[in-house]
Design a protein around this motif. Sequence first.
Motif, mmCIF file in Angstrom:
data_model
loop_
_atom_site.group_PDB
_atom_site.id
_atom_site.type_symbol
_atom_site.label_atom_id
_atom_site.label_comp_id
_atom_site.label_asym_id
_atom_site.label_seq_id
_atom_site.Cartn_x
_atom_site.Cartn_y
_atom_site.Cartn_z
ATOM 1 N N VAL A 80 0.841 -1.196 0.000
ATOM 2 C CA VAL A 80 0.000 0.000 0.000
ATOM 3 C C VAL A 80 0.875 1.243 0.000
ATOM 4 C CG1 VAL A 80 -1.790 1.277 1.229
ATOM 5 C CG2 VAL A 80 -1.851 -1.230 1.184
ATOM 6 N N PHE A 81 0.540 2.182 -0.874
ATOM 7 C CA PHE A 81 1.236 3.469 -0.982
ATOM 8 C C PHE A 81 0.191 4.577 -0.946
ATOM 9 C CE2 PHE A 81 4.203 0.541 -2.821
ATOM 10 C CZ PHE A 81 5.484 1.089 -2.648
ATOM 11 N N HIS A 82 0.550 5.683 -0.325
ATOM 12 C CA HIS A 82 -0.263 6.877 -0.470
ATOM 13 C C HIS A 82 0.381 7.716 -1.585
ATOM 14 C CE1 HIS A 82 2.841 8.251 2.463
ATOM 15 N NE2 HIS A 82 2.762 9.386 1.749
ATOM 16 N N TYR A 83 -0.410 8.460 -2.308
ATOM 17 C CA TYR A 83 0.122 9.163 -3.476
ATOM 18 C C TYR A 83 -0.621 10.483 -3.692
ATOM 19 C CZ TYR A 83 -4.037 7.897 -6.174
ATOM 20 O OH TYR A 83 -5.322 7.797 -6.648
ATOM 21 N N ASN A 84 -0.002 11.333 -4.459
ATOM 22 C CA ASN A 84 -0.593 12.584 -4.939
ATOM 23 C C ASN A 84 -0.281 12.711 -6.425
ATOM 24 O OD1 ASN A 84 -1.637 13.666 -2.434
ATOM 25 N ND2 ASN A 84 0.477 14.064 -1.829
ATOM 26 N N VAL A 85 -1.172 13.330 -7.154
ATOM 27 C CA VAL A 85 -0.967 13.533 -8.599
ATOM 28 C C VAL A 85 -0.865 15.036 -8.893
ATOM 29 C CG1 VAL A 85 -2.158 11.393 -9.214
ATOM 30 C CG2 VAL A 85 -3.475 13.522 -9.046
ATOM 31 N N ASN A 86 -0.213 15.328 -9.997
ATOM 32 C CA ASN A 86 -0.088 16.724 -10.428
ATOM 33 C C ASN A 86 -1.266 17.083 -11.338
ATOM 34 O OD1 ASN A 86 0.499 15.518 -12.877
ATOM 35 N ND2 ASN A 86 2.728 15.800 -12.662
ATOM 36 N N HIS A 87 -1.183 18.256 -11.943
ATOM 37 C CA HIS A 87 -2.276 18.741 -12.766
ATOM 38 C C HIS A 87 -2.450 17.916 -14.036
ATOM 39 C CE1 HIS A 87 1.295 20.662 -14.455
ATOM 40 N NE2 HIS A 87 0.593 20.797 -15.609
#
Length: 215
Positions: A194-201
């Motif tokens: 399991v990974f937490h993530y964020n995405v760009n525009h």
Amino acid sequence: MGARGKAVQGHRRLRRQAACAALVLCGSLALTACNGDDGSVGAAGATPGASTAPPSAAATSSAAPGGSTPSASATASKKPTPAATATGKPKAPAPVPAPTCDHKMPISPDEIAVYRYTPEGGTLSLIVKHGNWGCPVPGGSTPFVTVGEETFIPVADDAKITAMAPILSGSVSKPITAHELTSWLESHPNKGLVFHYNVNHRGMIETLGQEEYTP
């Protein structure tokens, strides 16, 4: 013997018979009088030889004034004992049911289970499944429950990635390169870390951090 002699002899015989009868009658009267004087015969109407024993204890108690009263021991014996009145051992309290886990959390918006990767299209993409944390397992950890089908998310070239065991040794997150991550996924596919993530525009992963969780 002449007729006169026979008559005299008959007259004498009658007198002797009368005298004997009189003696017998006198003897009977004397005997009756003696029996009445010594008290051997009971009251009028009593049968000779009748029992003169004293009344029994049962008759005496029933004739006592006010009737018989039960003794204290007899009264106590009639009282119900605890064993007779008890319905049995007290029932043990019913076990308290364990709390049920029925959370309905929505799919986590920033957590994914990573299975593999693909370089198709000239861009590194992670093959993942979305999900959320389920109910705690007794004696274990809380599982990450995936939903839906596998999908892929591209990773930016300058994405910041951190990892820990089992990718690295130890439980402290450390930075790694995209190449180190893909190499480990290639040799350990379908682990579902399991990974937490964020995405760009542009919808590409710009931060990716492994969480402390072992499926």
